[in-house]
Scaffold this motif. Structure first.
Motif, PDB file in Angstrom:
ATOM      1  N   GLU A   1      17.789  42.439  -8.292  1.00 39.24           N
ATOM      2  CA  GLU A   1      17.474  43.629  -8.944  1.00 39.24           C
ATOM      3  C   GLU A   1      18.775  44.588  -9.220  1.00 39.24           C
ATOM      4  O   GLU A   1      19.127  44.936 -10.260  1.00 39.24           O
ATOM      5  CB  GLU A   1      16.305  44.484  -8.231  1.00 39.24           C
ATOM      6  CG  GLU A   1      15.874  45.832  -8.601  1.00 39.24           C
ATOM      7  CD  GLU A   1      15.025  46.527  -7.891  1.00 39.24           C
ATOM      8  OE1 GLU A   1      14.862  47.916  -8.065  1.00 39.24           O
ATOM      9  OE2 GLU A   1      14.578  46.100  -7.024  1.00 39.24           O
ATOM     10  N   VAL A   2      19.410  44.718  -8.021  1.00 34.19           N
ATOM     11  CA  VAL A   2      20.903  45.518  -8.285  1.00 34.19           C
ATOM     12  C   VAL A   2      21.813  44.796  -9.232  1.00 34.19           C
ATOM     13  O   VAL A   2      22.402  45.416  -9.854  1.00 34.19           O
ATOM     14  CB  VAL A   2      21.323  45.657  -6.795  1.00 34.19           C
ATOM     15  CG1 VAL A   2      22.598  46.484  -6.823  1.00 34.19           C
ATOM     16  CG2 VAL A   2      20.525  46.459  -5.812  1.00 34.19           C
ATOM     17  N   LEU A   3      21.792  43.621  -8.966  1.00 28.87           N
ATOM     18  CA  LEU A   3      22.851  42.949  -9.857  1.00 28.87           C
ATOM     19  C   LEU A   3      22.588  42.938 -11.552  1.00 28.87           C
ATOM     20  O   LEU A   3      23.454  43.122 -12.340  1.00 28.87           O
ATOM     21  CB  LEU A   3      23.316  41.413  -9.190  1.00 28.87           C
ATOM     22  CG  LEU A   3      24.056  40.509  -9.946  1.00 28.87           C
ATOM     23  CD1 LEU A   3      25.577  41.443  -9.949  1.00 28.87           C
ATOM     24  CD2 LEU A   3      24.254  39.112  -9.472  1.00 28.87           C
TER      25      LEU A   3
ATOM     26  N   SER B   1      18.546  53.818  -3.072  1.00 31.71           N
ATOM     27  CA  SER B   1      18.425  52.471  -2.689  1.00 31.71           C
ATOM     28  C   SER B   1      18.916  52.190  -1.313  1.00 31.71           C
ATOM     29  O   SER B   1      18.958  53.442  -0.530  1.00 31.71           O
ATOM     30  CB  SER B   1      19.607  51.667  -3.554  1.00 31.71           C
ATOM     31  OG  SER B   1      19.554  50.314  -3.538  1.00 31.71           O
ATOM     32  N   SER B   2      19.164  50.904  -0.682  1.00 27.74           N
ATOM     33  CA  SER B   2      19.482  50.756   0.492  1.00 27.74           C
ATOM     34  C   SER B   2      20.835  49.862   0.659  1.00 27.74           C
ATOM     35  O   SER B   2      21.167  49.014  -0.382  1.00 27.74           O
ATOM     36  CB  SER B   2      18.258  49.970   1.253  1.00 27.74           C
ATOM     37  OG  SER B   2      17.348  50.690   1.155  1.00 27.74           O
ATOM     38  N   LEU B   3      21.631  50.216   1.641  1.00 27.31           N
ATOM     39  CA  LEU B   3      22.800  49.447   1.888  1.00 27.31           C
ATOM     40  C   LEU B   3      22.890  48.780   3.143  1.00 27.31           C
ATOM     41  O   LEU B   3      22.475  49.301   4.216  1.00 27.31           O
ATOM     42  CB  LEU B   3      23.962  50.241   1.524  1.00 27.31           C
ATOM     43  CG  LEU B   3      25.477  49.883   1.748  1.00 27.31           C
ATOM     44  CD1 LEU B   3      26.349  50.628   0.703  1.00 27.31           C
ATOM     45  CD2 LEU B   3      25.992  50.269   3.145  1.00 27.31           C
ATOM     46  N   GLN B   4      23.347  47.471   3.088  1.00 31.07           N
ATOM     47  CA  GLN B   4      23.737  46.700   4.426  1.00 31.07           C
ATOM     48  C   GLN B   4      25.164  46.794   4.968  1.00 31.07           C
ATOM     49  O   GLN B   4      25.840  46.517   4.250  1.00 31.07           O
ATOM     50  CB  GLN B   4      23.104  45.408   4.188  1.00 31.07           C
ATOM     51  CG  GLN B   4      23.353  44.724   5.546  1.00 31.07           C
ATOM     52  CD  GLN B   4      22.479  43.290   5.209  1.00 31.07           C
ATOM     53  OE1 GLN B   4      21.446  42.920   4.761  1.00 31.07           O
ATOM     54  NE2 GLN B   4      23.219  42.331   6.018  1.00 31.07           N
TER      55      GLN B   4
ATOM     56  N   PRO C   1      20.439  44.488   0.835  1.00 30.37           N
ATOM     57  CA  PRO C   1      19.648  43.783   1.509  1.00 30.37           C
ATOM     58  C   PRO C   1      18.873  42.500   0.525  1.00 30.37           C
ATOM     59  O   PRO C   1      18.955  42.577  -0.876  1.00 30.37           O
ATOM     60  CB  PRO C   1      18.405  44.649   1.715  1.00 30.37           C
ATOM     61  CG  PRO C   1      19.126  46.105   1.898  1.00 30.37           C
ATOM     62  CD  PRO C   1      20.131  45.881   0.782  1.00 30.37           C
ATOM     63  N   ALA C   2      18.979  41.535   1.151  1.00 35.46           N
ATOM     64  CA  ALA C   2      18.510  40.248   0.358  1.00 35.46           C
ATOM     65  C   ALA C   2      17.568  40.608  -0.597  1.00 35.46           C
ATOM     66  O   ALA C   2      17.560  39.859  -1.638  1.00 35.46           O
ATOM     67  CB  ALA C   2      18.177  38.998   1.284  1.00 35.46           C
ATOM     68  N   GLU C   3      16.703  41.215  -0.436  1.00 36.91           N
ATOM     69  CA  GLU C   3      15.148  41.179  -1.204  1.00 36.91           C
ATOM     70  C   GLU C   3      15.586  42.078  -2.407  1.00 36.91           C
ATOM     71  O   GLU C   3      14.717  42.105  -3.332  1.00 36.91           O
ATOM     72  CB  GLU C   3      13.888  41.903  -0.509  1.00 36.91           C
ATOM     73  CG  GLU C   3      14.479  43.268   0.136  1.00 36.91           C
ATOM     74  CD  GLU C   3      14.848  43.337   1.459  1.00 36.91           C
ATOM     75  OE1 GLU C   3      14.441  44.099   2.168  1.00 36.91           O
ATOM     76  OE2 GLU C   3      15.471  42.305   1.953  1.00 36.91           O
ATOM     77  N   TYR C   4      16.684  42.680  -2.591  1.00 36.88           N
ATOM     78  CA  TYR C   4      16.863  43.786  -3.638  1.00 36.88           C
ATOM     79  C   TYR C   4      18.234  43.191  -4.363  1.00 36.88           C
ATOM     80  O   TYR C   4      18.496  43.926  -5.659  1.00 36.88           O
ATOM     81  CB  TYR C   4      17.526  45.130  -3.076  1.00 36.88           C
ATOM     82  CG  TYR C   4      16.366  45.670  -2.373  1.00 36.88           C
ATOM     83  CD1 TYR C   4      14.975  45.797  -2.900  1.00 36.88           C
ATOM     84  CD2 TYR C   4      16.465  46.088  -0.992  1.00 36.88           C
ATOM     85  CE1 TYR C   4      14.067  46.488  -2.286  1.00 36.88           C
ATOM     86  CE2 TYR C   4      15.496  46.799  -0.296  1.00 36.88           C
ATOM     87  CZ  TYR C   4      14.119  46.912  -0.911  1.00 36.88           C
ATOM     88  OH  TYR C   4      13.341  47.589  -0.152  1.00 36.88           O
TER      89      TYR C   4
END
Length: 929
Positions: free
Chosen positions: A369-371, A389-392, A363-366
């Protein structure tokens, strides 16, 4: 509006009182023992020999209200915490809530809150929370901030004290950088002791809930919660709070604005809590903490990583059958590998995934942070490896996932290996459990995991997945006659019965358990059970999730085979190289002696060279045994602090490297093999010395730490450990080889066997510990060792007077004639009369005859391994039937024989391994004769 709120609170109080009435009414008045910190004003402290404070008064009032007796004792916080966690008391008056602590104790609703902050002296380099990394930080032993520093790996330099007062006084000496303690206590002790050079940075951590905590007693927990709710709604809680928090004489601990802030915050918090049914909250918390299924799969994932480094082809065959989705990305976040489960979870085919990157699945907002976290892992920096976490997905839906990530190599380049698991079902279960039992049942019925609810040692709920797994039908499982032990394979039934017994005696046991299971049809499975306490139909019960690990075990075996074959090849080459060099030196010097012996030349230098070469071969053999399954430690309770102060300076002798020691006073004793741990320290210090050719400082830190579940990789059991950090200022270790430094025969030096650090790793593992390394090129390297501490007392060293001449009769047994000859000569040269035999039958006959003739033997020396005949251990048993009190020594060429490490357990006075020196033999003989 205020009247309406009071009416709501009153109604909730009445309903909750009715809900718990059955659990607190009737029967004899119970007496509970609670413990408290003896120096944590105004919550609890000792005044005139008695425990006093807000929490003390609050508990006494609840006991009066709920009709039970309470005994309150105060002591050092670390002792208090450990006593409650061991079940030696019913509870503790005030403990900050955390997820890790919640796995051991049960927490009430909050009765107050506190704020922690950073205190510094006026010369400290710490100006904010961002400056805490790798600083020397003072905390109270066992406090929530102690847990925070350990779990988040903020620093390896943690200085623990018993009380907040000690933290302030220690900080005032300006030796350490800062202290993390409660704002209330810090401000109070600064004023009390006029510490003008100490400053509160006012960099506050979020307020933390202060709760009662109880050990395995749902009834007591319900009583405490009910009592708190009644006192809060009646206003008595507020009155007690103001009594202790309002400035008054010596108790001037709070400013009025802060007291108003705390009271206002607590009021809001209590109103929210009152709107949540206590039994639902308890149920939710139990399920949430017990559905963390991923932890026990770390070993499988580590084996997959090892297989990846060894062979990409073998790696592919393993990961394509893995239960999780697996992705590998490079430093830019581009995916360079994906398995079929990853395609299933994301909705993208594998071929498409290889053209995507982290930003396409996040998701764009994360994304940032993830990268960033992925890049830090690839560079070897400290970052979380296990998180949610979340996955799109391809269709745009966002799904919750559980992630385990670690650094790996792909085609020779560093990369990020990421395991992902869709946890949508778990989240649905948590939601369902919060909302209704009916929804919970529906989710359980649809789950692919085998799930059950057990109450009074019988199943009250089972799902289809459990029926399918163990092959008993639902009616059989729900029958009162079904015994869970029928599902356990005979080889593990004793283990499970022991867990039952520990549970019944209220001894803390692990929440997870692996065992061999047998289905109704007789199939054998490897399974894991994760169990948690819940409330079912208003009564205590157990929620269990059973996972079939059979496939994972097979994958682990395959990965072990891959690693073993690779290691054997490296090992064989290294052994051949080193022993060929040794044999060359021996053969060359023997030939030189033959040439020069007739010329009357001095042969001492050649003989000395042969002796040195044999010692080198002995050292290499010992390293190989230690690295392999042999070389078991001969442990004794010893002081690691003394060993460090002895070994490190000696190893640095003659170099331009200075040693600096930061060793905690009262360091735990350790059960260790002194020689082996000395070898570990020596190897690490030598490496550090060689990494600092221009000199520098080698810092050795040692302190007591507490490891809790999930705090540290490496398979350490929760408990008390001694942590040793060896920190150099050398050239550092390149990132591309740091993962290989514990591999056998891996070396960056032109000389040496490459077994040094591999041996260190093996020794620490055999001591039940763990060793890690971290390094930045150009900035130095840190080796960190964890060894289990012990409560056993140190033994006083016994003085042994070495003898140079002996007397008496010795019976020697060895199957090798050459060994019998030189041993006999050596013993005769020391003054003994020696009879030598080749096997056990001769030894027993010779001993019996000598005893009958009145010339009994004073000492028996037995080789443990005699091919085709009884070995020393069996022969000793036969000899003891003839003369029970005989004196016997054991020796062997197999250093891994348990008799060598624990001779007294087998009836021997001492033991030694071949080859050995005359000095070694004299030391042993002097001690036993």
């Amino acid at each position: 509006m205020k009247n309406n709120v009071k009416l709501i609170i009153l109604l909730l109080t009445i309903s909750l009182s009715q809900l718990y009435a059955s659990s607190v009414s009737g029967g004899e008045t119970a007496t509970y023992k609670f413990l408290a910190d003896d120096n944590f004003p105004p919550y609890n402290f000792v005044e005139h020999g008695q425990a006093v404070g807000f929490c003390v008064d609050l508990m006494k009032r609840i006991a009066e209200l709920m009709d039970f007796q309470v005994e309150i004792e105060a002591g050092r916080w670390e002792d208090v915490r450990r006593a409650v966690e061991r079940g030696e008391a019913d509870g503790v008056l005030a403990m900050f809530y955390s997820v890790e602590r919640d796995k051991i104790l049960d927490f009430s609703i909050p009765h107050s809150s506190a704020v922690h902050t950073i205190f510094v002296h006026d010369k400290s380099p710490v100006k904010s929370r961002a400056d805490l990394q790798d600083r020397k930080i003072i905390v109270q032993t066992g406090d929530i901030m102690h847990d925070y520093l350990v779990q988040n790996e903020i620093t390896t330099s943690i200085i623990t004290v018993d009380h907040p007062k000690d933290a302030i006084l220690l900080l005032s000496h300006e030796i350490y950088d800062c202290a993390l303690i409660s704002k209330v206590q810090g401000d109070y002790f600064i004023r009390k002791y006029n510490q003008d050079n100490i400053i509160n940075l006012e960099d506050y951590y979020p307020p933390r809930d202060f709760c009662f905590a109880v050990y395995n007693n749902p009834k007591l927990l319900n009583q405490l919660n009910e009592g708190l709710i009644i006192l809060q709604s009646s206003g008595e809680h507020k009155a007690l709070f103001q009594k202790w928090m309002t400035p008054s004489g010596d108790r001037n601990l709070f400013s009025y604005p802060l007291a108003r802030y705390v009271i206002a915050g607590i009021s809001i918090l209590l109103f929210v809590i009152l709107l949540t049914l206590v039994w639902i909250r308890s149920l939710q918390r139990s399920v949430a903490r017990k559905t963390e299924e991923i932890q026990n799969e770390n070993r499988q994932r580590k084996e997959i990583e090892a297989a990846l480094r060894a062979s990409e082809e073998n790696f592919r065959s393993l990961v394509e059958n893995a239960f999780d989705g697996i992705l590998i990305n490079d430093i830019d976040g581009n995916y360079i590998y994906a398995n079929h489960n990853a395609a299933e979870i994301t909705g993208y085919p594998v071929t498409v995934l290889l053209n995507l990157s982290i930003k396409d699945l996040t998701p764009a907002e994360y994304v940032d942070e993830v990268l960033t976290a992925s890049r830090k892992r690839i560079r070897g920096e400290s970052v979380h490896h296990f998180f949610e976490s979340s996955l799109q997905r391809k269709d745009g839906t966002i799904v919750p996932i559980e992630v385990v990530a670690s650094k790996t190599f792909w085609h020779g380049q560093p990369a990020d290996l990421v395991f992902i698991r869709d946890i949508s079902l778990r989240k649905q279960m948590e939601w369902a459990l919060q909302n209704s039992e009916m929804n919970f049942r529906q989710i359980v019925e649809r789950s692919n995991d085998a799930i059950y609810v057990q109450q009074d040692d019988r199943f009250v709920l089972v799902n289809p997945a459990l029926v399918k797994l163990i092959e008993y039908n639902r009616e059989e499982l729900l029958s009162a006659d079904f015994d869970f032990i029928e599902f356990v394979d005979a080889s593990d039934q004793a283990k499970i019965r022991a867990r039952y017994e520990s549970r019944d005696h209220k001894i803390r046991i692990s929440k997870r358990c692996e065992f061999r299971a047998r289905t109704k049809s007789g199939r054998t499975l490897d399974v894991e059970i994760s169990a948690s306490k819940i409330i079912w139909n208003n009564r205590p019960a157990s929620l269990g999730i059973i996972r079939d690990l059979t496939r994972y075990k097979r994958m682990q075996e395959e990965a072990f085979k891959i690693e073993k074959l690779d290691s054997i090849g490296v090992l064989a080459g290294g052994i051949a190289h080193d022993f060929n060099n040794i044999l060359s030196v021996l053969l060359g010097n023997v030939q030189l002696i033959k040439l020069k012996i007739g010329k009357g030349e001095d042969l001492i230098k050649y003989l000395t060279r042969i002796e040195e070469t044999i010692s080198r071969a002995t050292g290499l053999t010992q390293q190989l045994l230690t690295f392999s399954k042999g070389g078991e430690p001969v442990v004794e309770v010893a002081s690691l602090a003394e060993l460090i102060r002895e070994v490190v300076p000696f190893t640095l002798t003659g170099s331009n490297v200075k040693a600096e020691f930061l060793i905690e006073k009262d360091l735990y004793p350790v059960e260790m093999d002194i020689n082996q741990i000395s070898q570990v320290l020596t190897n690490i210090v030598i490496n550090a010395k060689q990494a600092m050719p221009n000199g520098g400082t080698l810092t050795v830190e040692a302190n007591n730490v507490i490891i809790e579940t999930g705090d540290l990789a490496g398979g350490l059991e929760p408990g008390e450990y001694v942590k040793v950090a060896v920190i150099d200022q050398g050239i550092g270790i390149p990132a591309k080889i740091i993962d290989k430094i514990f591999d056998p025969f891996f070396s960056t030096k032109s000389s040496g066997s490459g077994l040094g650090l591999a041996t260190c790793y093996s020794i620490i593992q055999k001591h039940g510990g763990h060793i890690t390394v971290s390094s930045q090129p150009g900035e130095g390297t840190t080796f960190t060792i964890y060894l289990p501490g012990t409560k056993k007392r140190l033994k006083k060293a016994e003085k042994v007077t070495l003898k140079q001449k002996f007397q008496g009769r010795v019976l020697l047994m060895d199957d090798e004639e050459s060994v019998r000859d030189f041993m006999s000569s050596m013993l005769e040269n020391l003054g003994f009369n020696v009879d030598a035999v080749k096997d056990g039958e001769q030894a027993v006959n010779q001993y019996r005859t000598a005893l009958q003739d009145g010339s009994a033997y004073d000492l028996v020396i037995l080789d443990l391994t005699i091919p085709g005949s009884k070995g020393g251990k069996e022969v000793l048993k036969d000899l003891q039937t003839i003369q029970p009190d005989l004196v016997a020594l054991a020796y062997s060429g197999y250093a891994d024989d348990p008799v060598i490490s624990r001779p007294t357990e087998y009836g021997f006075k001492a033991a030694f391994s071949k080859p050995f020196s005359v000095d070694t033999l004299i030391n042993i003989l002097s001690a036993v004769i």
